[in-house]
Write an enzyme that holds these catalytic residues in place. Structure first.
Site, PDB file in Angstrom:
ATOM      1  N   SER A  30       3.213  16.941 -53.986  1.00 26.46           N
ATOM      2  CA  SER A  30       3.470  16.984 -52.540  1.00 26.46           C
ATOM      3  C   SER A  30       4.630  17.909 -52.208  1.00 26.46           C
ATOM      4  O   SER A  30       5.715  17.785 -52.773  1.00 26.46           O
ATOM      5  CB  SER A  30       3.845  15.592 -52.012  1.00 26.46           C
ATOM      6  OG  SER A  30       2.761  14.733 -52.109  1.00 26.46           O
ATOM      7  N   HIS A  61      -0.914  18.673 -49.444  1.00 25.38           N
ATOM      8  CA  HIS A  61      -1.820  19.072 -50.524  1.00 25.38           C
ATOM      9  C   HIS A  61      -2.901  19.964 -49.920  1.00 25.38           C
ATOM     10  O   HIS A  61      -3.702  19.500 -49.109  1.00 25.38           O
ATOM     11  CB  HIS A  61      -2.482  17.844 -51.164  1.00 25.38           C
ATOM     12  CG  HIS A  61      -1.547  17.052 -52.008  1.00 25.38           C
ATOM     13  ND1 HIS A  61      -1.544  17.111 -53.381  1.00 25.38           N
ATOM     14  CD2 HIS A  61      -0.572  16.189 -51.673  1.00 25.38           C
ATOM     15  CE1 HIS A  61      -0.610  16.318 -53.855  1.00 25.38           C
ATOM     16  NE2 HIS A  61      -0.005  15.739 -52.837  1.00 25.38           N
ATOM     17  N   HIS A  83      -5.301  11.263 -55.474  1.00 25.12           N
ATOM     18  CA  HIS A  83      -4.479  10.132 -55.932  1.00 25.12           C
ATOM     19  C   HIS A  83      -5.342   8.889 -56.117  1.00 25.12           C
ATOM     20  O   HIS A  83      -6.360   8.732 -55.428  1.00 25.12           O
ATOM     21  CB  HIS A  83      -3.385   9.814 -54.911  1.00 25.12           C
ATOM     22  CG  HIS A  83      -2.432  10.944 -54.693  1.00 25.12           C
ATOM     23  ND1 HIS A  83      -2.727  11.989 -53.851  1.00 25.12           N
ATOM     24  CD2 HIS A  83      -1.213  11.208 -55.218  1.00 25.12           C
ATOM     25  CE1 HIS A  83      -1.716  12.848 -53.861  1.00 25.12           C
ATOM     26  NE2 HIS A  83      -0.792  12.409 -54.688  1.00 25.12           N
ATOM     27  N   TYR A  85      -4.852   6.009 -55.007  1.00 26.47           N
ATOM     28  CA  TYR A  85      -4.965   5.223 -53.769  1.00 26.47           C
ATOM     29  C   TYR A  85      -5.993   5.790 -52.791  1.00 26.47           C
ATOM     30  O   TYR A  85      -6.397   5.108 -51.852  1.00 26.47           O
ATOM     31  CB  TYR A  85      -3.602   5.066 -53.072  1.00 26.47           C
ATOM     32  CG  TYR A  85      -2.923   6.367 -52.675  1.00 26.47           C
ATOM     33  CD1 TYR A  85      -3.325   7.099 -51.565  1.00 26.47           C
ATOM     34  CD2 TYR A  85      -1.849   6.838 -53.420  1.00 26.47           C
ATOM     35  CE1 TYR A  85      -2.697   8.283 -51.212  1.00 26.47           C
ATOM     36  CE2 TYR A  85      -1.205   8.014 -53.076  1.00 26.47           C
ATOM     37  CZ  TYR A  85      -1.634   8.736 -51.967  1.00 26.47           C
ATOM     38  OH  TYR A  85      -1.006   9.909 -51.626  1.00 26.47           O
ATOM     39  N   GLU A  86      -6.466   7.027 -53.011  1.00 24.50           N
ATOM     40  CA  GLU A  86      -7.449   7.603 -52.084  1.00 24.50           C
ATOM     41  C   GLU A  86      -8.857   7.092 -52.349  1.00 24.50           C
ATOM     42  O   GLU A  86      -9.636   6.918 -51.418  1.00 24.50           O
ATOM     43  CB  GLU A  86      -7.414   9.134 -52.172  1.00 24.50           C
ATOM     44  CG  GLU A  86      -6.089   9.710 -51.681  1.00 24.50           C
ATOM     45  CD  GLU A  86      -6.038  11.217 -51.816  1.00 24.50           C
ATOM     46  OE1 GLU A  86      -6.593  11.904 -50.950  1.00 24.50           O
ATOM     47  OE2 GLU A  86      -5.445  11.701 -52.797  1.00 24.50           O
ATOM     48  N   ALA A 113       6.057  14.745 -56.507  1.00 26.26           N
ATOM     49  CA  ALA A 113       7.209  14.296 -55.733  1.00 26.26           C
ATOM     50  C   ALA A 113       7.479  12.855 -56.153  1.00 26.26           C
ATOM     51  O   ALA A 113       6.536  12.097 -56.372  1.00 26.26           O
ATOM     52  CB  ALA A 113       6.894  14.360 -54.249  1.00 26.26           C
ATOM     53  N   MET A 206       3.378   8.053 -57.329  1.00 26.24           N
ATOM     54  CA  MET A 206       2.007   7.519 -57.222  1.00 26.24           C
ATOM     55  C   MET A 206       0.973   8.446 -57.857  1.00 26.24           C
ATOM     56  O   MET A 206      -0.190   8.448 -57.438  1.00 26.24           O
ATOM     57  CB  MET A 206       1.651   7.310 -55.742  1.00 26.24           C
ATOM     58  CG  MET A 206       2.628   6.425 -54.999  1.00 26.24           C
ATOM     59  SD  MET A 206       2.246   6.377 -53.253  1.00 26.24           S
ATOM     60  CE  MET A 206       3.729   5.605 -52.608  1.00 26.24           C
ATOM     61  N   SER A 207       1.374   9.235 -58.834  1.00 33.26           N
ATOM     62  CA  SER A 207       0.410  10.157 -59.448  1.00 33.26           C
ATOM     63  C   SER A 207       0.716  10.298 -60.941  1.00 33.26           C
ATOM     64  O   SER A 207       1.424   9.486 -61.520  1.00 33.26           O
ATOM     65  CB  SER A 207       0.484  11.525 -58.757  1.00 33.26           C
ATOM     66  OG  SER A 207       1.722  12.142 -59.021  1.00 33.26           O
ATOM     67  N   ASN A 230      13.740  11.726 -52.629  1.00 34.29           N
ATOM     68  CA  ASN A 230      14.414  10.694 -51.822  1.00 34.29           C
ATOM     69  C   ASN A 230      14.940   9.588 -52.734  1.00 34.29           C
ATOM     70  O   ASN A 230      14.433   9.393 -53.835  1.00 34.29           O
ATOM     71  CB  ASN A 230      13.402  10.077 -50.844  1.00 34.29           C
ATOM     72  CG  ASN A 230      12.190   9.513 -51.580  1.00 34.29           C
ATOM     73  OD1 ASN A 230      11.252  10.256 -51.900  1.00 34.29           O
ATOM     74  ND2 ASN A 230      12.219   8.243 -51.891  1.00 34.29           N
ATOM     75  N   HIS A 242       6.647   9.955 -45.476  1.00 33.83           N
ATOM     76  CA  HIS A 242       5.980  11.017 -46.237  1.00 33.83           C
ATOM     77  C   HIS A 242       6.466  12.389 -45.768  1.00 33.83           C
ATOM     78  O   HIS A 242       6.552  13.325 -46.564  1.00 33.83           O
ATOM     79  CB  HIS A 242       4.459  10.905 -46.097  1.00 33.83           C
ATOM     80  CG  HIS A 242       3.702  11.875 -46.961  1.00 33.83           C
ATOM     81  ND1 HIS A 242       3.718  11.810 -48.344  1.00 33.83           N
ATOM     82  CD2 HIS A 242       2.949  12.958 -46.651  1.00 33.83           C
ATOM     83  CE1 HIS A 242       2.987  12.807 -48.832  1.00 33.83           C
ATOM     84  NE2 HIS A 242       2.521  13.519 -47.830  1.00 33.83           N
TER      85      HIS A 242
HETATM   86  N1  HPA Z   1       8.093   6.101 -54.117  1.00 36.36           N
HETATM   87  C1  HPA Z   1       6.856   6.388 -54.573  1.00 36.36           C
HETATM   88  N2  HPA Z   1       6.342   7.606 -54.524  1.00 36.36           N
HETATM   89  C2  HPA Z   1       7.090   8.596 -54.028  1.00 36.36           C
HETATM   90  C3  HPA Z   1       8.378   8.360 -53.522  1.00 36.36           C
HETATM   91  C4  HPA Z   1       8.910   7.051 -53.571  1.00 36.36           C
HETATM   92  O1  HPA Z   1      10.047   6.772 -53.168  1.00 36.36           O
HETATM   93  N3  HPA Z   1       8.846   9.571 -53.094  1.00 36.36           N
HETATM   94  C5  HPA Z   1       7.877  10.478 -53.333  1.00 36.36           C
HETATM   95  N4  HPA Z   1       6.807   9.896 -53.892  1.00 36.36           N
END
Ligand code: HPA
Length: 267
Positions: A30, A61, A83, A85-86, A113, A206-207, A230, A242
């Protein structure tokens, strides 16, 4: 015999790019899609034109495969990924690794990310993934009839060493740490973040975990790089979005491009 997943997709991709040999595949997480703007001599294939290829619906993406020359090497860039989750499919979530293997590409760079768990890291830092904790409680290898096997080390220590050499050459500060992979799509709770810190995680996302397992089990060398976008929920009082994740990704674009370009040179 388990059928080879995404065989039609892989054949289409190989044919589109003229069956050219690629030295490395690079999967962009991302906000890191800007990388393809900085590379020349490229051919672009939209994922929507590939038969049976899973679509990514996530902002940040772009949904393209880009074959490009970087110095004397040729790379295949997956700009965007699917992903878990998709579509709730580990095979869809691993399509980048599955296609790379089918095309005979010997190594893969998985970028993502991720949220910071290790409080000595800062948003905007880049982190080489030295190991992973797969907390999706699923394993893509069970979909292809894999035997029980050790995949340690999942991430290639040799490629990690090259990444650090590249970072030094282009004055990029590179961290090293353990990536915790979850299914998402909801971000973690503060209690989960404290638990993952105690488990030894440095970053959470998440990947990546299924792509890494599939690639390693198929004999590819794997490098993982997280862009830490973050602090994970609860480490600071700021709510997480996001947009914030893709915004930071865009800001590290230039540093990330220098690092990957030099890394490819060193291969
Ligand atoms: N958590 C999960 N996935 C992420 C995060 C997060 O804080 N930041 C970017 N992808």
């Amino acid at each position: 015999m388990t059928p080879v997943p995404f065989q039609k997709s892989s054949e289409h991709i190989a044919h589109f790019f003229g069956n050219v040999t690629h030295d490395v595949a690079v999967v962009l997480g991302s906000g890191l899609g800007g990388f393809t703007r900085h590379i020349g001599d490229k051919e672009i294939l939209r994922t929507s034109d590939i038969p049976d290829y899973p679509r990514s619906t996530v902002a940040g993406h772009s949904g393209e495969l880009v074959s490009a020359a970087v110095g004397k090497k040729r790379i295949l860039v997956f700009s965007g990924r699917s992903h878990y989750y998709e579509t709730a499919s580990t095979l869809n979530a691993s399509v980048t690794a599955i296609v790379s293997h089918a095309l005979g590409i010997p190594r893969i760079v998985l970028t993502n990310a991720a949220g910071i768990l290790n409080e000595s890291f800062y948003p905007g830092d880049l982190m080489v993934i030295k190991d992973q904790i797969n907390l999706t409680f699923r394993n893509v290898l069970s979909e292809i009839g894999s035997p029980v096997q050790s995949l340690h080390p999942v991430y290639s220590p040799e490629l990690a060493k090259l990444a650090f050499a590249a970072a030094e050459d282009c004055s990029v500060n590179l961290k090293s740490g353990v990536y915790v992979g979850l299914t998402g799509p909801s971000y973690e709770t503060p209690a989960e973040v404290r638990a993952f810190q105690k488990l030894g995680g440095d970053a959470v996302g998440m990947s990546t975990v299924h792509e890494a397992l599939y690639a390693r089990a198929s004999g590819l060398e794997v490098l993982g790089i997280s862009c830490l976008t973050n602090y994970s929920t609860g480490i600071t009082s700021q709510p997480l979005s996001h947009e914030e994740v893709t915004e930071i990704g865009n800001r590290v674009d230039e540093r990330f491009t220098r690092l990957i370009t030099r890394f490819v040179d060193l291969l």
